[in-house]
Motif scaffolding. Sequence first.
Motif, PDB file in Angstrom:
ATOM      1  N   GLU A 121       0.838  -1.204   0.000  1.00 61.01           N
ATOM      2  CA  GLU A 121       0.000   0.000   0.000  1.00 61.01           C
ATOM      3  C   GLU A 121       0.874   1.256   0.000  1.00 61.01           C
ATOM      4  O   GLU A 121       0.630   2.195  -0.762  1.00 61.01           O
ATOM      5  N   SER A 122       1.926   1.256   0.829  1.00 66.36           N
ATOM      6  CA  SER A 122       2.834   2.411   0.883  1.00 66.36           C
ATOM      7  C   SER A 122       3.513   2.649  -0.460  1.00 66.36           C
ATOM      8  O   SER A 122       3.671   3.794  -0.888  1.00 66.36           O
ATOM      9  N   GLU A 123       3.930   1.568  -1.114  1.00 69.65           N
ATOM     10  CA  GLU A 123       4.579   1.692  -2.426  1.00 69.65           C
ATOM     11  C   GLU A 123       3.615   2.271  -3.457  1.00 69.65           C
ATOM     12  O   GLU A 123       4.001   3.122  -4.269  1.00 69.65           O
ATOM     13  N   ILE A 124       2.376   1.812  -3.436  1.00 70.48           N
ATOM     14  CA  ILE A 124       1.384   2.327  -4.386  1.00 70.48           C
ATOM     15  C   ILE A 124       1.103   3.801  -4.096  1.00 70.48           C
ATOM     16  O   ILE A 124       1.045   4.627  -5.013  1.00 70.48           O
ATOM     17  N   ILE A 125       0.955   4.152  -2.811  1.00 73.86           N
ATOM     18  CA  ILE A 125       0.704   5.551  -2.436  1.00 73.86           C
ATOM     19  C   ILE A 125       1.858   6.431  -2.889  1.00 73.86           C
ATOM     20  O   ILE A 125       1.657   7.511  -3.465  1.00 73.86           O
ATOM     21  N   ALA A 126       3.098   5.956  -2.658  1.00 71.63           N
ATOM     22  CA  ALA A 126       4.273   6.735  -3.073  1.00 71.63           C
ATOM     23  C   ALA A 126       4.315   6.883  -4.594  1.00 71.63           C
ATOM     24  O   ALA A 126       4.589   7.974  -5.118  1.00 71.63           O
ATOM     25  N   GLY A 132       1.286  12.705  -9.003  1.00 74.98           N
ATOM     26  CA  GLY A 132       0.440  13.835  -8.622  1.00 74.98           C
ATOM     27  C   GLY A 132      -0.903  13.403  -8.058  1.00 74.98           C
ATOM     28  O   GLY A 132      -1.781  14.232  -7.839  1.00 74.98           O
ATOM     29  N   CYS A 133      -1.062  12.126  -7.827  1.00 79.05           N
ATOM     30  CA  CYS A 133      -2.323  11.612  -7.274  1.00 79.05           C
ATOM     31  C   CYS A 133      -2.173  11.434  -5.774  1.00 79.05           C
ATOM     32  O   CYS A 133      -1.083  11.323  -5.244  1.00 79.05           O
ATOM     33  N   PRO A 148      -4.724  14.574 -10.194  1.00 79.75           N
ATOM     34  CA  PRO A 148      -4.245  15.966 -10.153  1.00 79.75           C
ATOM     35  C   PRO A 148      -5.260  16.980 -10.696  1.00 79.75           C
ATOM     36  O   PRO A 148      -5.324  18.108 -10.219  1.00 79.75           O
ATOM     37  N   LEU A 149      -6.084  16.589 -11.665  1.00 81.01           N
ATOM     38  CA  LEU A 149      -7.033  17.538 -12.255  1.00 81.01           C
ATOM     39  C   LEU A 149      -8.408  17.471 -11.585  1.00 81.01           C
ATOM     40  O   LEU A 149      -9.389  17.976 -12.118  1.00 81.01           O
TER      41      LEU A 149
END
Length: 184
Positions: A121-126, A132-133, A148-149
């Motif tokens: 989960e941390s890797e995906i979040i990073a 930019g998400c 980001p948009l």
Amino acid sequence: MDQDEELYLQATQEVKDEVVDAALWAKSMALAEGDTKIAKYKYIKLRVEQFKQSSGVEEEKWKREGSIESERIWQKERIEHERIQQEKKIERERIRQEEKAEIERIRQKRRIENERIQKEESEIIAGLSELGCKMERRSFGGWKIREPLGGVIIVKTLEEAKEYYQKKKPAKIEKCVSNNSSAG
């Protein structure tokens, strides 16, 4: 401690260790009309009476015969009974220890799996953050990915979040490659 107290203690221990006389337990349950708590108390009372009768019969037999051999046999039977009870107690403890060890193995396995999931989960979040998400855990399950948009993507599983990340990652790399090639 007098003899009665010892008998009550022994009967209580049988109930506690769940090593009861099956027929006497059935009688106790019947007298208690199926109420287990009451049946335990009835069992103890009936078992003490049974001990007294058994002890009385053995003592009378010994007195009648008046022989040392009878006493020796009675003592030997009592010792054998105690040995069997001790073996049963040791076996129950061994089983409890095995169950405890198995529970600990399961807990350890869960801890390792949870750590793996948290790392993933941390890797995906990073990775999403680099794009930019922002990925947030939803209180009622799943994750919310803010683009980001301003777009919002809801994913139910970590696998879906990973797939989303994998789809978005190549697109950003291609944009960088196309921007660099048009600049040169």
